[in-house]
Design a protein around this motif. Structure first.
Motif, PDB file in Angstrom:
ATOM      1  N   GLY A  14      57.321  34.108  48.301  1.00 34.36           N
ATOM      2  CA  GLY A  14      58.011  34.508  49.503  1.00 34.36           C
ATOM      3  C   GLY A  14      59.768  34.119  49.227  1.00 34.36           C
ATOM      4  N   GLY A  15      59.969  33.216  48.334  1.00 40.51           N
ATOM      5  CA  GLY A  15      61.140  32.679  48.088  1.00 40.51           C
ATOM      6  C   GLY A  15      61.923  33.473  46.986  1.00 40.51           C
ATOM      7  N   SER A  84      61.131  37.762  47.340  1.00 41.19           N
ATOM      8  CA  SER A  84      59.437  37.895  47.623  1.00 41.19           C
ATOM      9  C   SER A  84      58.750  37.649  46.605  1.00 41.19           C
ATOM     10  CB  SER A  84      59.390  39.278  48.336  1.00 41.19           C
ATOM     11  OG  SER A  84      60.147  39.525  49.422  1.00 41.19           O
ATOM     12  N   LEU A  85      58.957  36.693  46.109  1.00 39.33           N
ATOM     13  CA  LEU A  85      58.328  36.026  44.727  1.00 39.33           C
ATOM     14  C   LEU A  85      56.836  35.815  44.962  1.00 39.33           C
ATOM     15  CD1 LEU A  85      61.172  33.889  43.033  1.00 39.33           C
ATOM     16  CD2 LEU A  85      59.852  35.764  42.127  1.00 39.33           C
ATOM     17  N   LYS A  86      56.117  36.134  44.037  1.00 41.72           N
ATOM     18  CA  LYS A  86      54.665  35.856  44.251  1.00 41.72           C
ATOM     19  C   LYS A  86      54.312  34.878  42.807  1.00 41.72           C
ATOM     20  CE  LYS A  86      54.238  40.847  45.919  1.00 41.72           C
ATOM     21  NZ  LYS A  86      53.310  41.918  45.541  1.00 41.72           N
ATOM     22  N   PRO A  87      53.097  34.369  43.224  1.00 45.31           N
ATOM     23  CA  PRO A  87      52.597  33.560  42.177  1.00 45.31           C
ATOM     24  C   PRO A  87      52.472  34.313  40.706  1.00 45.31           C
ATOM     25  CG  PRO A  87      51.278  33.066  44.141  1.00 45.31           C
ATOM     26  CD  PRO A  87      52.429  34.240  44.419  1.00 45.31           C
ATOM     27  N   THR A 109      58.434  29.426  38.189  1.00 45.86           N
ATOM     28  CA  THR A 109      57.213  28.846  38.842  1.00 45.86           C
ATOM     29  C   THR A 109      57.138  29.035  40.251  1.00 45.86           C
ATOM     30  OG1 THR A 109      57.014  27.377  36.859  1.00 45.86           O
ATOM     31  CG2 THR A 109      55.734  27.047  38.702  1.00 45.86           C
ATOM     32  N   VAL A 110      55.969  29.915  40.499  1.00 48.72           N
ATOM     33  CA  VAL A 110      56.153  30.522  41.825  1.00 48.72           C
ATOM     34  C   VAL A 110      54.696  29.809  42.534  1.00 48.72           C
ATOM     35  CG1 VAL A 110      55.929  32.191  43.687  1.00 48.72           C
ATOM     36  CG2 VAL A 110      57.192  32.580  41.560  1.00 48.72           C
ATOM     37  N   SER A 111      54.863  28.850  43.321  1.00 49.51           N
ATOM     38  CA  SER A 111      53.704  28.265  43.931  1.00 49.51           C
ATOM     39  C   SER A 111      53.126  29.021  45.123  1.00 49.51           C
ATOM     40  CB  SER A 111      53.854  26.912  44.390  1.00 49.51           C
ATOM     41  OG  SER A 111      54.908  26.767  45.234  1.00 49.51           O
ATOM     42  N   SER A 112      51.911  28.760  45.237  1.00 53.21           N
ATOM     43  CA  SER A 112      51.164  29.648  46.328  1.00 53.21           C
ATOM     44  C   SER A 112      51.046  28.927  47.755  1.00 53.21           C
ATOM     45  CB  SER A 112      50.001  30.033  46.174  1.00 53.21           C
ATOM     46  OG  SER A 112      48.931  29.013  45.611  1.00 53.21           O
TER      47      SER A 112
END
Length: 112
Positions: A14-15, A84-87, A109-112
């Motif tokens: 979401g970031g 709206s980044l996704k893992p 790196t996108v964490s959930s």
């Protein structure tokens, strides 16, 4: 030509992040500039590009509405705004000039 990518990092789902790609030895305004990414264990895939000499852009379907490629000719830099980044956006992001020259990549790196 050298392309220096920066702006990657660790962010929660979401970031947002903004990647930058500064060119030297070549001019972003007269070359098609693009971003690709490579997730762990997967092939490199095209993400977005912006046409030479115009503002016409194209984006991968899965990032449309979330990612935006842009260019600042005065700074000789191309950007990729990622919202709206996704893992599944996790990977090394590479910028390219005309798919002839490539930057070193920046890790997202996108964490959930």
């Amino acid at each position: 030509v050298q392309l220096q990518a920066s702006g990657g990092g660790l962010v929660q789902a979401g970031g947002s992040l903004r990647l930058s790609c500064k060119a030297s030895g070549g001019y972003v305004g007269t070359n098609t500039m693009g971003w690709y990414r490579q997730a762990p264990g997967k092939a490199r895939e095209w993400v977005a590009d912006i046409n030479a000499g115009s503002s016409i852009t194209a984006h991968l379907d899965s990032v449309k509405g979330r990612f935006t490629i842009s260019r600042d000719n005065a700074k000789n830099t191309v950007y990729l705004q990622m919202n709206s980044l996704k893992p599944e956006d996790t990977g090394v992001y590479y910028c390219t000039m005309a798919t002839l020259y490539w930057g070193q990549g920046t890790l997202v790196t996108v964490s959930s």
